[in-house]
Scaffold this motif. Structure first.
Motif, PDB file in Angstrom:
ATOM      1  N   THR A  27       0.745  -1.046  -0.115  1.00 27.00           N
ATOM      2  CA  THR A  27       0.120  -0.102  -0.014  1.00 27.00           C
ATOM      3  C   THR A  27       0.917   1.198  -0.241  1.00 27.00           C
ATOM      4  OG1 THR A  27      -1.663  -1.130   1.176  1.00 27.00           O
ATOM      5  CG2 THR A  27      -1.870   1.007   1.191  1.00 27.00           C
ATOM      6  N   LEU A  28       1.899   1.235   0.668  1.00 29.99           N
ATOM      7  CA  LEU A  28       3.069   2.338   0.759  1.00 29.99           C
ATOM      8  C   LEU A  28       3.464   2.639  -0.505  1.00 29.99           C
ATOM      9  CD1 LEU A  28       4.561   4.638   2.075  1.00 29.99           C
ATOM     10  CD2 LEU A  28       6.151   2.880   2.790  1.00 29.99           C
ATOM     11  N   VAL A  29       3.912   1.542  -1.254  1.00 30.73           N
ATOM     12  CA  VAL A  29       4.524   1.478  -2.563  1.00 30.73           C
ATOM     13  C   VAL A  29       3.510   2.063  -3.513  1.00 30.73           C
ATOM     14  CG1 VAL A  29       5.429   0.529  -4.542  1.00 30.73           C
ATOM     15  CG2 VAL A  29       6.254   0.000  -2.262  1.00 30.73           C
ATOM     16  N   GLY A  30       2.263   1.559  -3.501  1.00 28.59           N
ATOM     17  CA  GLY A  30       1.334   2.135  -4.183  1.00 28.59           C
ATOM     18  C   GLY A  30       0.960   3.668  -4.107  1.00 28.59           C
ATOM     19  N   LEU A 148      12.681   4.176   9.022  1.00 29.95           N
ATOM     20  CA  LEU A 148      11.707   3.631   9.790  1.00 29.95           C
ATOM     21  C   LEU A 148      10.223   4.410   9.587  1.00 29.95           C
ATOM     22  CD1 LEU A 148      10.698   1.362  12.095  1.00 29.95           C
ATOM     23  CD2 LEU A 148      11.062   3.208  13.781  1.00 29.95           C
ATOM     24  N   ALA A 149       9.371   3.845   8.692  1.00 23.46           N
ATOM     25  CA  ALA A 149       8.229   4.199   8.700  1.00 23.46           C
ATOM     26  C   ALA A 149       7.231   3.459   9.354  1.00 23.46           C
ATOM     27  CB  ALA A 149       8.035   3.966   7.089  1.00 23.46           C
ATOM     28  N   VAL A 150       6.741   4.240  10.546  1.00 25.22           N
ATOM     29  CA  VAL A 150       5.681   3.886  11.356  1.00 25.22           C
ATOM     30  C   VAL A 150       4.228   4.311  10.780  1.00 25.22           C
ATOM     31  CG1 VAL A 150       4.590   4.019  13.731  1.00 25.22           C
ATOM     32  CG2 VAL A 150       7.295   4.380  13.217  1.00 25.22           C
ATOM     33  N   ASN A 151       3.838   2.922  10.300  1.00 26.95           N
ATOM     34  CA  ASN A 151       2.616   3.286   9.525  1.00 26.95           C
ATOM     35  C   ASN A 151       1.249   2.813  10.498  1.00 26.95           C
ATOM     36  OD1 ASN A 151       1.222   3.169   7.241  1.00 26.95           O
ATOM     37  ND2 ASN A 151       1.216   1.005   6.574  1.00 26.95           N
ATOM     38  N   LYS A 152       0.053   3.166   9.784  1.00 32.40           N
ATOM     39  CA  LYS A 152      -1.291   2.902  10.363  1.00 32.40           C
ATOM     40  C   LYS A 152      -1.281   3.828  11.434  1.00 32.40           C
ATOM     41  CE  LYS A 152      -1.711  -1.771   8.216  1.00 32.40           C
ATOM     42  NZ  LYS A 152      -2.081  -3.140   8.547  1.00 32.40           N
ATOM     43  N   MET A 153      -0.605   5.041  11.287  1.00 35.06           N
ATOM     44  CA  MET A 153      -0.772   6.020  12.682  1.00 35.06           C
ATOM     45  C   MET A 153      -2.233   6.438  12.975  1.00 35.06           C
ATOM     46  SD  MET A 153       1.996   6.501  14.331  1.00 35.06           S
ATOM     47  CE  MET A 153       1.472   7.994  15.097  1.00 35.06           C
ATOM     48  N   ASP A 154      -3.241   6.343  11.477  1.00 38.85           N
ATOM     49  CA  ASP A 154      -4.583   6.613  11.744  1.00 38.85           C
ATOM     50  C   ASP A 154      -5.206   5.863  12.738  1.00 38.85           C
ATOM     51  OD1 ASP A 154      -3.728   4.840   9.528  1.00 38.85           O
ATOM     52  OD2 ASP A 154      -5.843   4.777   9.239  1.00 38.85           O
ATOM     53  N   LEU A 155      -4.677   4.616  12.870  1.00 41.18           N
ATOM     54  CA  LEU A 155      -5.323   3.644  13.575  1.00 41.18           C
ATOM     55  C   LEU A 155      -5.075   3.655  15.245  1.00 41.18           C
ATOM     56  CD1 LEU A 155      -5.093   0.363  11.389  1.00 41.18           C
ATOM     57  CD2 LEU A 155      -7.019   2.397  11.499  1.00 41.18           C
ATOM     58  N   VAL A 156      -4.187   4.669  15.570  1.00 46.89           N
ATOM     59  CA  VAL A 156      -3.781   4.996  16.991  1.00 46.89           C
ATOM     60  C   VAL A 156      -4.020   6.555  17.164  1.00 46.89           C
ATOM     61  CG1 VAL A 156      -1.901   2.961  17.275  1.00 46.89           C
ATOM     62  CG2 VAL A 156      -1.119   5.082  16.327  1.00 46.89           C
ATOM     63  N   GLU A 157      -4.895   7.029  16.411  1.00 41.42           N
ATOM     64  CA  GLU A 157      -5.245   8.144  16.755  1.00 41.42           C
ATOM     65  C   GLU A 157      -3.922   9.311  16.554  1.00 41.42           C
ATOM     66  OE1 GLU A 157      -7.384   8.298  20.345  1.00 41.42           O
ATOM     67  OE2 GLU A 157      -9.053   7.284  19.530  1.00 41.42           O
ATOM     68  N   VAL A 183      16.201   7.275  10.131  1.00 36.02           N
ATOM     69  CA  VAL A 183      15.317   8.458  10.120  1.00 36.02           C
ATOM     70  C   VAL A 183      14.042   7.537  10.229  1.00 36.02           C
ATOM     71  CG1 VAL A 183      14.233  10.173   8.583  1.00 36.02           C
ATOM     72  CG2 VAL A 183      16.901   9.914   8.646  1.00 36.02           C
ATOM     73  N   ALA A 184      13.287   8.184  11.323  1.00 33.57           N
ATOM     74  CA  ALA A 184      11.817   7.751  11.664  1.00 33.57           C
ATOM     75  C   ALA A 184      10.780   8.638  11.265  1.00 33.57           C
ATOM     76  CB  ALA A 184      11.929   7.453  13.317  1.00 33.57           C
ATOM     77  N   VAL A 185       9.884   8.378  10.413  1.00 30.23           N
ATOM     78  CA  VAL A 185       8.731   9.106   9.876  1.00 30.23           C
ATOM     79  C   VAL A 185       7.360   8.309  10.087  1.00 30.23           C
ATOM     80  CG1 VAL A 185       7.727  10.113   7.619  1.00 30.23           C
ATOM     81  CG2 VAL A 185      10.255   9.652   7.887  1.00 30.23           C
ATOM     82  N   PRO A 186       6.697   9.162  10.791  1.00 29.75           N
ATOM     83  CA  PRO A 186       5.137   8.412  11.138  1.00 29.75           C
ATOM     84  C   PRO A 186       4.341   8.792   9.667  1.00 29.75           C
ATOM     85  CG  PRO A 186       5.582  10.816  12.170  1.00 29.75           C
ATOM     86  CD  PRO A 186       6.907  10.549  11.397  1.00 29.75           C
ATOM     87  N   ILE A 187       3.554   7.685   9.408  1.00 36.99           N
ATOM     88  CA  ILE A 187       2.941   7.968   8.132  1.00 36.99           C
ATOM     89  C   ILE A 187       1.663   7.000   8.453  1.00 36.99           C
ATOM     90  CG2 ILE A 187       4.948   7.860   6.727  1.00 36.99           C
ATOM     91  CD1 ILE A 187       4.299   5.051   5.831  1.00 36.99           C
ATOM     92  N   SER A 188       0.607   7.269   7.272  1.00 35.81           N
ATOM     93  CA  SER A 188      -0.505   6.356   7.022  1.00 35.81           C
ATOM     94  C   SER A 188      -0.412   6.097   5.633  1.00 35.81           C
ATOM     95  CB  SER A 188      -1.781   7.014   7.611  1.00 35.81           C
ATOM     96  OG  SER A 188      -2.874   6.147   7.064  1.00 35.81           O
ATOM     97  N   ALA A 189      -0.115   5.209   5.355  1.00 35.24           N
ATOM     98  CA  ALA A 189      -0.184   4.722   3.413  1.00 35.24           C
ATOM     99  C   ALA A 189      -1.305   4.880   3.039  1.00 35.24           C
ATOM    100  CB  ALA A 189       0.555   3.590   3.565  1.00 35.24           C
ATOM    101  N   ALA A 200      -1.687  16.523   8.184  1.00 37.64           N
ATOM    102  CA  ALA A 200      -2.571  17.714   8.894  1.00 37.64           C
ATOM    103  C   ALA A 200      -2.797  17.296  10.367  1.00 37.64           C
ATOM    104  CB  ALA A 200      -3.826  18.159   8.189  1.00 37.64           C
ATOM    105  N   HIS A 201      -2.913  15.799  10.269  1.00 42.54           N
ATOM    106  CA  HIS A 201      -2.919  15.305  11.719  1.00 42.54           C
ATOM    107  C   HIS A 201      -1.934  14.952  12.675  1.00 42.54           C
ATOM    108  CE1 HIS A 201      -6.206  13.613   8.688  1.00 42.54           C
ATOM    109  NE2 HIS A 201      -6.804  14.003   9.682  1.00 42.54           N
ATOM    110  N   MET A 202      -0.678  15.166  12.112  1.00 39.52           N
ATOM    111  CA  MET A 202       0.434  15.234  13.132  1.00 39.52           C
ATOM    112  C   MET A 202       1.395  16.382  12.938  1.00 39.52           C
ATOM    113  SD  MET A 202       1.474  11.229  12.056  1.00 39.52           S
ATOM    114  CE  MET A 202       1.139  11.160  10.485  1.00 39.52           C
ATOM    115  N   ASP A 203       0.765  17.593  13.426  1.00 36.68           N
ATOM    116  CA  ASP A 203       1.410  18.746  13.480  1.00 36.68           C
ATOM    117  C   ASP A 203       2.784  18.707  14.405  1.00 36.68           C
ATOM    118  OD1 ASP A 203      -0.156  18.801  15.752  1.00 36.68           O
ATOM    119  OD2 ASP A 203      -1.106  20.430  15.497  1.00 36.68           O
TER     120      ASP A 203
END
Length: 442
Positions: A27-30, A148-157, A183-189, A200-203
């Motif tokens: 999903t991230l690649v897509g 380090l891509a910490v994915n599905k941040m939307d599921l942990v609010e 390098v760590a990046v918080p994402i939601s693929a 806009a959710h992770m200011d």
């Protein structure tokens, strides 16, 4: 003198994605391909159609990379999927690698040429066993940069403490492997947060998006910093007649791709494994004479003296490796057939292929803990271990730590040509020994 190969606007980054099952790699690649406008209209229409057939209202972007029928049916990645895309700032070759334990060898394949590895973690699960395994493989293969891509941040609010804890744990583990550039990046693929566009959710996050980091991370290295290594692929001696035959009568050139370093006309070089020394008399690139060549250019090199050189010989400048018949290496076994002590194989190093014997399998590495374990049954598929080989002819290998191109090799089945094992000369990283644990046929 430094040599500038490419500008940041035209440079090429090879990177691989890795992570546990269902962490969202495809999903991230897509998302990367879709949001960077790198998807053709007909491809997107096909994905939208397939998604609608599944009852999904939005396109399943994972289908852009999961191309095998088995992958689409099971919803997992099995094979390595390579994708090319480009932005205004950089070109990319991406290897989307599988997450399942039994496909560890595929991750090794995808990361072997990568300059950066993106390791995904599901924010709900944190660092798991497969996360550590993929970090260890990246360290083993000396991948210079890790994201380090910490994915599905939307599921942990989009909780900052969740991201901070995962980043701290992973960075500490990577440091224990010798990986310092993380390098760590918080994402939601799925939602697109911090993949291409800022979220806009992770200011609370002030770092780059994933694509911004991929576009700006340093790639390659100054070829002047590495000794020149030129594996000979073909000897050019024009034989046909013609009006220009007099010009080519005494021409003898050695064609190949410069594996590392820089070659200049006038440089003193050593031909290995024979050890003969001479100087570079000329360099031809695309039929035009030039004074200099640098990795990874493909050129033809002319030498000042006529020396017996054939395919597989190595023209070396600078610090020269010592040819040897005894090879110690860390290997990843790729074949379903186990690798045993006493096995007779072919060893392919750059353009040279020689017979070899597996004299010893010193240990296998527990990739989860990096502990050394005995390997009485040999190495099974996906296992990584340390072996000692004896070759029929001397090889000029660099340590893999010093040179990924000339420090790597393949073991091949001499009966059917199947690739058995990927090897890295010398120790790739220190391991901890926890338990104790043939005759030259050439």
């Amino acid at each position: 003198m430094s040599v500038t190969i490419e500008t940041s606007a035209t440079s090429l980054l090879r990177f691989a994605t890795a992570g546990s099952v269902d962490d969202g790699k495809s999903t991230l690649v897509g998302r990367l391909l879709h949001d960077s406008k790198s998807v053709l209209t007909d491809q997107l229409e096909a994905v939208e159609h397939a998604s609608r057939k599944r009852g999904q209202e939005t396109p399943d972007l994972a289908l852009l990379t999961d191309g095998l029928r088995a992958e689409r049916e099971q919803g997992i990645t099995i094979d390595v999927a390579y994708r090319y895309f480009a932005t205004a700032r950089r070109r990319f070759i991406l290897a989307d690698t599988p997450g399942h334990v039994q496909y560890t060898r595929n991750m090794v394949t995808g990361a072997s040429t990568a300059e950066l590895a993106v390791v995904l973690v599901d924010a709900r699960n944190g660092v798991v066993e497969q996360t550590r395994r993929h970090a260890a493989v990246a360290a083993l293969l000396r991948v210079p940069h890790v994201v380090l891509a910490v994915n599905k941040m939307d599921l942990v609010e989009y909780a900052e403490p969740v991201f901070a804890a995962i980043a701290k744990e992973f960075t500490a583990y990577a440091a224990s492997l010798g990986v310092t550039d993380v390098v760590a990046v918080p994402i939601s693929a799925l939602a697109g947060d911090n993949v291409v566009e800022p979220s806009a959710h992770m200011d609370w996050y002030g770092g780059p998006t994933l694509l911004e980091h991929l576009e700006t991370v340093p790639v390659g290295s100054d070829p002047s910093e590495q000794p020149a290594r030129f594996p000979v692929q073909y000897v050019i001696r024009p034989q046909s007649g013609g009006p220009d035959m007099e010009k080519w009568r005494d021409y003898r050139g050695y064609a190949g791709q410069l594996a590392s370093g820089v070659l200049r006309v006038g440089d003193a070089v050593t031909v290995l494994p024979s050890g003969h020394t001479t100087t570079v008399a000329g360099i031809d690139a695309l039929g035009v004479e030039t004074d200099i060549a640098w990795a990874p250019q493909s050129v033809t090199v002319r030498l000042a003296e006529d020396i017996d050189i054939s395919r597989g010989d190595l023209i070396s400048a600078g610090a020269t490796p010592v040819p040897t018949k005894d090879v110690e290496a860390t290997v990843c076994h790729l074949s379903d057939r186990p690798l045993h002590v006493g096995a007779k194989v072919l060893l392919k190093h750059t353009t040279r292929t020689v017979r070899a014997l597996v004299k010893e399998i010193s240990y296998r590495i527990d990739i989860d803990t990096l502990e050394q374990r005995s390997a009485p049954e040999g190495l099974a598929v996906n296992e990584i271990g340390h072996v000692v080989l004896r070759t029929a002819e001397p090889l000029a290998l660099d340590s893999y730590t010093d040179n990924r191109r000339t420090g790597s090799f393949l073991l091949i089945d001499p009966a059917d040509g199947t690739t058995l094992t990927a090897g890295m000369a010398g120790e790739a990283f220190d391991t901890v020994r926890t338990d104790a644990d043939g005759e030259d046929w050439v």
